[in-house]
Enzyme design. Sequence first.
Site, PDB file in Angstrom:
ATOM      1  N   GLY A   1      61.507   7.626  69.027  1.00  0.00           N
ATOM      2  CA  GLY A   1      60.213   7.166  69.520  1.00  0.00           C
ATOM      3  C   GLY A   1      60.424   6.124  70.595  1.00  0.00           C
ATOM      4  O   GLY A   1      61.564   5.775  70.929  1.00  0.00           O
TER       5      GLY A   1
ATOM      6  N   GLU B   1      56.624  18.143  57.007  1.00  0.00           N
ATOM      7  CA  GLU B   1      57.823  18.970  57.001  1.00  0.00           C
ATOM      8  C   GLU B   1      58.017  19.792  58.269  1.00  0.00           C
ATOM      9  O   GLU B   1      59.145  20.045  58.692  1.00  0.00           O
ATOM     10  CB  GLU B   1      57.806  19.932  55.799  1.00  0.00           C
ATOM     11  CG  GLU B   1      57.905  19.279  54.439  1.00  0.00           C
ATOM     12  CD  GLU B   1      56.552  18.796  53.931  1.00  0.00           C
ATOM     13  OE1 GLU B   1      55.610  18.694  54.739  1.00  0.00           O
ATOM     14  OE2 GLU B   1      56.451  18.497  52.734  1.00  0.00           O
TER      15      GLU B   1
ATOM     16  N   ASP C   1      45.035  10.769  73.708  1.00  0.00           N
ATOM     17  CA  ASP C   1      46.246  11.560  73.965  1.00  0.00           C
ATOM     18  C   ASP C   1      46.352  12.701  72.966  1.00  0.00           C
ATOM     19  O   ASP C   1      47.401  12.935  72.362  1.00  0.00           O
ATOM     20  CB  ASP C   1      47.478  10.658  73.892  1.00  0.00           C
ATOM     21  CG  ASP C   1      48.707  11.349  74.512  1.00  0.00           C
ATOM     22  OD1 ASP C   1      48.535  12.407  75.159  1.00  0.00           O
ATOM     23  OD2 ASP C   1      49.822  10.832  74.342  1.00  0.00           O
TER      24      ASP C   1
END
Length: 976
Positions: free
Chosen positions: A631, A704, A747
Amino acid sequence: MALVWIYPSLLFFLFPSLKPGRALRNYPENEVTLLDSMSALGDLGWEAYPPEGWEEISVMDERNTPMRSYQVCNVMEANQNNWLRTRHIARDGAQRVYVEIKFTLRDCNSLPGVPGTCKETFNMYYYESNNPSLWFIKESQYVKIDTIAADESFTQTDVGDRVMKLNTEVRDIGNLSKKGFYLAFQDVGACIALVSVRVFYKRCPAAVLNLARFPDTVTGGDSALVEVHGACVDDSEEVEAPRMYCSADGGWLVPIGRCACKPGFEESKDHCQPCSPGTYKAAAADEYCSKCPPHSHAHQGRASQCTCESSFYRAHTDPPGMACTRPPSAPENPMYTLNDTSMALEWDPPRDNGGRADVTYNVRCRKCPGDGRKCSACGSGVHFLPRQLGLTTSRVLVSDLLSNTNYSFSVEAVNGASELSAGPRGQVTVNITTGQTVSVVLKERRSKDSITLAWQGPERPNGAIVEYEVIYYEKNQRDQNYTVLKTKANVMTVEGLKPGTTYVFRVRARTDGGYGSYGGEIELETSHEDMLAIGDPNQSTILVVSVAGGVVLLIFLVACFVVSGRHCGYIKAKQDPDEEKTQVQRGRVKLPGSRTYIHPHTYEDPNQAVRDFAKEIDASCIRIERVIGAGEFGEVCSGRLKLPSKREIYVAIKSLKAGYTEKQRRDFLSEASIMGQFDHPNIIRLEGVVTKCKPVMIITEYMENGSLDTFLKKNDGRFTVIQLVGILRGIASGMKYLSDMGYVHRDLAARNILVNSNLVCKVSDFGLSRVLEDDPEAAYTTRGGKIPIRWTAPEAIAYRKFTSASDVWSYGIVMWEVMSYGERPYWEMSNQDVIKAIDEGYRLPAPMDCPVVLHQLMLDCWEKGRGERPKFGQIVNTLDKLIRNPNSLKELANTSIWEDVSTPDFSVGTVDEWLDAIKMGQYKENFASAGYVTLDAVLYISLSELSKMGVTLVGHQKKILSSVQSLQAQGSQVQV
Ligand code: ACK
């Protein structure tokens, strides 16, 4: 002197009907007699003048009753003018009267020696007057009715032969208006016997027709019809105003309209009689009373409805002829199949449907904490397909349950009688516990070609364990081939594996309540050479594996640990459960009743926002297992979180890299203080933050399947349209929640949606600096800000007008990404070209195989005017309707547009190039081994050949065949 020529007894001979008594003479029913000379018992009182003219003759009938008649026979003298005038005859309201005269007339020729002045006619007159006792009427005042001639005159011989010829003539007088009138007979020299004079008028007699009563009605003065309105008989009501016409003849004509017996009464001849007990008549329109339907009675008679027996009911919409019914009994034999957090629940219909065909089912869901606290309603997070209430089939799919949670579902059967009954409703209850995964503790033993796995069953299975299912495939080869094995034991040796190859394993349990969810992926590699199994039970490696990890797990763990430092007491991979520390958790501040998003900037101290909205987690409760991405502020790892007295869960862990500035820390944690305000199944859930030690971390639920764009690309063509719409519905529902809270995302894009193992999509990526810095798609605009151009509404690009309506624009782009399995919006067009094209009105065409309704919804989201775009709530409703009515998805948008206009053209020369170009490269081998080595050969491939060569996914078949079609269209021009 009068010539007497009548033998009185002859009268009786000629009128046998008079013999029993004249008073009994029968007149037609529609005639009202005003005067009958034969019925007069005393003197008729008629005036005759001159006196030697008409002469009254009285004869006795058999009862010695005098019978009056008049005669004149002054035939021997000329210039006769003999008048006979009746008394005043009251008109009795009649406007037209009839005069019937019976007379005999002597044939002049039969009288020997009579002069030529002898006549064979006489005249009849009338004079209208209100005065009943005029003693004189001038001849000139009379109005002539007619000259009467005999149809039959008679001779002396006739008399001798005793054959009398009696004439009957009837004349009418119209338009009478005074009280009455006088009749007069003028003889001018004939030999006449006036045997009887009857004056009558005609009426239409009272009648009942169509249950309407019509009164006695006098006929009209001229020949016009008299319109008469009828009145409904007792206990009847008007259906249509009853009318009839009384004709001049005294007959009723043209009946119109009718009455009908009121409810509770039925027609009998011309009246309405009450329904007898045990019968009813509900409506006037019904003809007869009917027997009460089953389970009802009418003891009193004259019933318009039968009363239901006790415990039986009649629903408001039930017709009165329907049997009374009762609520159904309880549904029976509930069965459920649980698949992690969704459940298919089925039941048998109630044994007694209460006598009705409108049985439906309501499903109630309650969440039960199980620690002695009361169960509570599940709320809107749980979804029911097709719906929760009013189910017409005995089956429901329940999704979005929380994992590892106790639920109680009760199914009640109701019908039209249920709401009328105060009694309890028949219901069955099913208690379940969701998401019991197979324990992740695993023993493994490896050889060159086999791997032995062992596992523990779920902690709290939702029923007796029937078997375990082990799924395995070669790493990165899942698309090609995978194997499912089943066993009743907790251990399995998988054989026939390739040496030195990494396999991925997952295990799930099946109980009699259905499948649990798969445990995490376990990656294990077979050994390279024939070595001794390291699986000596005593030496078995015990791994704690959750999500894809296995052998590589430790490497990832080290990576995470190194990056984040070890200032806090993380649980190690081989953690002793006793090491777990109990922490007093600081509660998250809830704003009671508040559903409005609070911007962290409204806090003077941003740390307070974090404290208010995010729970502080003790780092020792977190086990970091592997790095899953990077990130803006540092790595993203996956791992597990075990809070005291809570079940261990998989989590994603974002950490703030070392050396951050205070602003970076604030911005990093702002995501937590935003996310912490949300609680919705389609918004990524914040578990908490670690701020008390380093590295600072944000802990969220683990998804997942990672981000939606990558997930779609990986699964190109694999989903049904309904599944795709389900994905879109989830995202729209999350966005509706955000917009209801007043939060604008800015976004929204498939890359910022995460997908869990159940295909549930959740909106993620909140944070203040994110749009500006973090998104690789964001580009600098002329005004300085960084904006993901392809996803952003024109007004937001032009003047930074970010609203929920601009989020809707982005949502339209996400729809397009989903329907095209992760295609890049506007392909390789430059940002500048995209802005220009949008401004000129260009919009993305429908992706291949996209239902027209979905493309229309996208176009609606891309309305230039932001006020014209749908709201997220409307989008959710539209998608729900489509899911309920899958037929509406059948019509596909024009794919030729897609092929011709939207797909970038690639020139290809070989089958492999072609397959790569249409992103079906995985089938190269299938095509080669089936003998399709040139594009010309491909041109004639059929669906069944595709299936035979192993292309079985419908989406892939469609994609290949539609590309083949465009190849055909272009000859061998091999453009795709
Ligand atoms: O596409 P991905 O696998 O999904 O790679 C990105 C990466 O981390 C960087 O953001 C993944 N990711 C982020 N949050 C989560 C989460 N809660 N669960 C699973 N993966 C996540 C994301």
